[in-house]
Design a protein around this motif. Structure first.
Motif, PDB file in Angstrom:
ATOM      1  N   ASN A  11       0.935  -1.240   0.163  1.00 63.86           N
ATOM      2  CA  ASN A  11      -0.070   0.060   0.072  1.00 63.86           C
ATOM      3  C   ASN A  11       0.900   1.141   0.068  1.00 63.86           C
ATOM      4  N   VAL A  12       1.947   1.139  -0.680  1.00 62.63           N
ATOM      5  CA  VAL A  12       2.882   2.363  -0.948  1.00 62.63           C
ATOM      6  C   VAL A  12       2.789   2.944  -2.062  1.00 62.63           C
ATOM      7  N   GLU A  13       2.916   4.074  -2.248  1.00 62.13           N
ATOM      8  CA  GLU A  13       2.999   4.999  -3.676  1.00 62.13           C
ATOM      9  C   GLU A  13       4.056   5.876  -3.597  1.00 62.13           C
ATOM     10  N   ASP A  14       4.993   5.774  -4.436  1.00 60.63           N
ATOM     11  CA  ASP A  14       6.341   6.464  -4.322  1.00 60.63           C
ATOM     12  C   ASP A  14       6.293   7.571  -5.376  1.00 60.63           C
ATOM     13  N   ARG A  15       6.056   8.973  -4.575  1.00 64.03           N
ATOM     14  CA  ARG A  15       6.156  10.102  -5.811  1.00 64.03           C
ATOM     15  C   ARG A  15       7.396  10.881  -5.495  1.00 64.03           C
ATOM     16  N   ARG A  16       8.466  10.434  -5.039  1.00 67.23           N
ATOM     17  CA  ARG A  16       9.683  10.866  -4.577  1.00 67.23           C
ATOM     18  C   ARG A  16      10.396  11.102  -6.282  1.00 67.23           C
ATOM     19  N   GLY A  17      11.043  12.550  -6.117  1.00 69.52           N
ATOM     20  CA  GLY A  17      11.434  12.870  -7.435  1.00 69.52           C
ATOM     21  C   GLY A  17      10.407  13.365  -8.519  1.00 69.52           C
ATOM     22  N   MET A  18       9.320  13.305  -8.197  1.00 71.41           N
ATOM     23  CA  MET A  18       8.480  13.498  -9.432  1.00 71.41           C
ATOM     24  C   MET A  18       8.191  15.149  -9.537  1.00 71.41           C
ATOM     25  N   ARG A  70       4.904   5.380  -8.322  1.00 72.87           N
ATOM     26  CA  ARG A  70       5.431   4.055  -8.297  1.00 72.87           C
ATOM     27  C   ARG A  70       4.536   3.391  -7.337  1.00 72.87           C
ATOM     28  N   GLN A  71       3.723   2.348  -7.719  1.00 72.37           N
ATOM     29  CA  GLN A  71       3.503   1.657  -6.661  1.00 72.37           C
ATOM     30  C   GLN A  71       4.051   0.385  -6.157  1.00 72.37           C
ATOM     31  N   GLY A  72       3.726  -0.127  -4.864  1.00 70.36           N
ATOM     32  CA  GLY A  72       4.635  -1.013  -4.310  1.00 70.36           C
ATOM     33  C   GLY A  72       5.614  -0.583  -3.483  1.00 70.36           C
ATOM     34  N   ALA A  73       6.182  -1.624  -2.529  1.00 71.79           N
ATOM     35  CA  ALA A  73       7.547  -1.213  -1.936  1.00 71.79           C
ATOM     36  C   ALA A  73       8.525  -0.824  -2.742  1.00 71.79           C
ATOM     37  N   PRO A  74       9.295   0.422  -2.325  1.00 67.48           N
ATOM     38  CA  PRO A  74      10.333   0.861  -3.040  1.00 67.48           C
ATOM     39  C   PRO A  74      11.462   0.006  -2.824  1.00 67.48           C
ATOM     40  N   GLN A  75      12.727   0.134  -3.659  1.00 67.79           N
ATOM     41  CA  GLN A  75      13.830  -0.754  -3.479  1.00 67.79           C
ATOM     42  C   GLN A  75      15.071   0.004  -2.867  1.00 67.79           C
ATOM     43  N   ASP A  76      15.062   1.288  -2.525  1.00 69.32           N
ATOM     44  CA  ASP A  76      16.120   1.965  -1.744  1.00 69.32           C
ATOM     45  C   ASP A  76      15.777   1.645  -0.256  1.00 69.32           C
ATOM     46  N   GLU A  77      16.978   1.919   0.381  1.00 75.17           N
ATOM     47  CA  GLU A  77      16.767   1.464   2.070  1.00 75.17           C
ATOM     48  C   GLU A  77      15.725   2.274   2.626  1.00 75.17           C
ATOM     49  N   ALA A 107      -6.465  -0.929   6.068  1.00 75.19           N
ATOM     50  CA  ALA A 107      -5.209  -0.494   5.846  1.00 75.19           C
ATOM     51  C   ALA A 107      -5.096   0.779   5.246  1.00 75.19           C
ATOM     52  N   PRO A 108      -4.293   1.879   5.840  1.00 80.66           N
ATOM     53  CA  PRO A 108      -4.367   3.077   4.938  1.00 80.66           C
ATOM     54  C   PRO A 108      -3.115   2.857   3.920  1.00 80.66           C
ATOM     55  N   LYS A 109      -2.899   3.735   3.125  1.00 83.25           N
ATOM     56  CA  LYS A 109      -2.083   4.103   2.040  1.00 83.25           C
ATOM     57  C   LYS A 109      -1.070   4.805   2.575  1.00 83.25           C
ATOM     58  N   LEU A 110       0.241   4.791   1.959  1.00 85.19           N
ATOM     59  CA  LEU A 110       1.436   5.547   2.374  1.00 85.19           C
ATOM     60  C   LEU A 110       2.052   6.199   1.183  1.00 85.19           C
ATOM     61  N   VAL A 111       1.885   7.784   1.220  1.00 88.85           N
ATOM     62  CA  VAL A 111       2.496   8.440  -0.104  1.00 88.85           C
ATOM     63  C   VAL A 111       3.935   8.698   0.482  1.00 88.85           C
ATOM     64  N   LEU A 112       5.080   8.553  -0.348  1.00 94.26           N
ATOM     65  CA  LEU A 112       6.369   8.982  -0.144  1.00 94.26           C
ATOM     66  C   LEU A 112       6.588  10.261  -1.170  1.00 94.26           C
ATOM     67  N   PHE A 113       7.014  11.217  -0.645  1.00 92.51           N
ATOM     68  CA  PHE A 113       7.146  12.401  -1.750  1.00 92.51           C
ATOM     69  C   PHE A 113       8.373  13.312  -1.036  1.00 92.51           C
ATOM     70  N   SER A 114       8.702  13.925  -2.332  1.00 97.28           N
ATOM     71  CA  SER A 114      10.168  14.939  -2.021  1.00 97.28           C
ATOM     72  C   SER A 114       9.400  16.409  -2.202  1.00 97.28           C
TER      73      SER A 114
END
Length: 289
Positions: A11-18, A70-77, A107-114
């Protein structure tokens, strides 16, 4: 903290760098930063100011629909850590909430952003820190917050960072229990001082619920290592309203507290850690905050 073996949440959405072309909802980044600073200075949630400004400028949810990370678990630490902690909160609350509150956990969603992004509650930018939006049931975080916590407050480490995420998930649990809607309705009916006091109760309950998560995670996965609890307590102490006000303005104004004092935050986190009971986290019935 032993988090590497936790299940990663999907339940992760990665918007970092967008990036955020044109700002959030039509607002420029400069405007968002100014509104954020004004909000913190006046004790007003910056999201309220930014959301209101977006309404005035015609900003809506259209940009949110266009911005898909990007949906799903990111690959960076750092991303893997956030996804693993979220996954572990899911595994804990999927069991604990039905057992202790007779509620199924969604479960909630988690958005990672920068820097900046959009949320269901309006524009979001890094200066706000992590937050939970009940309208889209999503936690938003710029992971650079963890570096800032270490740099500004010397409060860091895996478990301290996990506590931050678990606190926001705690707000989602409050939402699932029907507490957040009732509090928000009440806040619209009372004066600022009482509204702030209600906010403090919400935040301290989330601290306690983060402790409940850690209690059960450690019982089931032996996830805590020596020094972890002290690490999280230092983080709770560092972000108490009294300490932050003293640092920023040289004086403490209790009526303007929105999250609770350092002592309160440490005590409620510890209550959750020791008891592992949702009922023990009812700050609205507690005689002493």
């Amino acid at each position: 903290m032993r988090w590497e073996d936790f299940r990663s949440s999907s339940n992760v959405e990665d918007r970092r760098g967008m990036g955020l072309p044109g700002g959030a909802g039509g607002l420029g980044i400069g405007t968002i930063v100014i509104l954020g600073l004004v909000g913190w200075a006046l004790g007003i949630d910056p999201r309220i100011l930014i959301g209101g400004a977006e309404m005035m400028t015609g900003g809506g949810s259209g940009y949110q629909q266009q911005q898909q990370g990007r949906q799903g678990a990111p690959q960076d630490e750092a991303g893997r850590f956030a996804a693993a902690i979220l996954g572990n909160t899911e595994d804990v609350w999927n069991t604990v909430l039905p057992q202790q509150a007779n509620r199924q956990y969604q479960a909630p969603k988690l958005v990672l952003f920068s820097d900046a992004t959009r949320s269901g509650c309006g524009g979001a930018q890094s200066a706000m820190g992590p937050f939970y939006c009940p309208l889209d049931q999503t936690v938003y975080i710029d992971l650079s917050f963890f570096e800032e916590m270490q740099r500004r407050f010397r409060a860091g480490g895996d478990f301290a960072n996990a506590y931050v995420l678990a606190h926001e998930v705690g707000h989602h649990v409050e939402n699932q229990l029907g507490i957040l809607p009732r509090v928000q309705e009440r806040q619209q009916q009372v004066g600022r001082a009482e509204a702030n006091q209600l906010s403090v109760r919400v935040e301290l309950m989330a601290d306690c619920l983060a402790g409940v998560w850690a209690h059960h995670s450690n019982q089931r996965w032996q996830s805590l290592e020596q020094g972890d609890i002290e690490e999280a307590i230092r983080a709770a102490e560092a972000i108490g309203d009294d300490r932050l006000q003293k640092q920023s303005q040289g004086r403490v104004v209790p009526d303007s507290f929105t999250h609770g004092s350092s002592e309160q935050r440490m005590r409620w986190l510890t209550t959750g850690l020791k008891t592992g009971q949702v009922q023990a986290c009812d700050t609205f019935r507690a005689s002493k905050l």
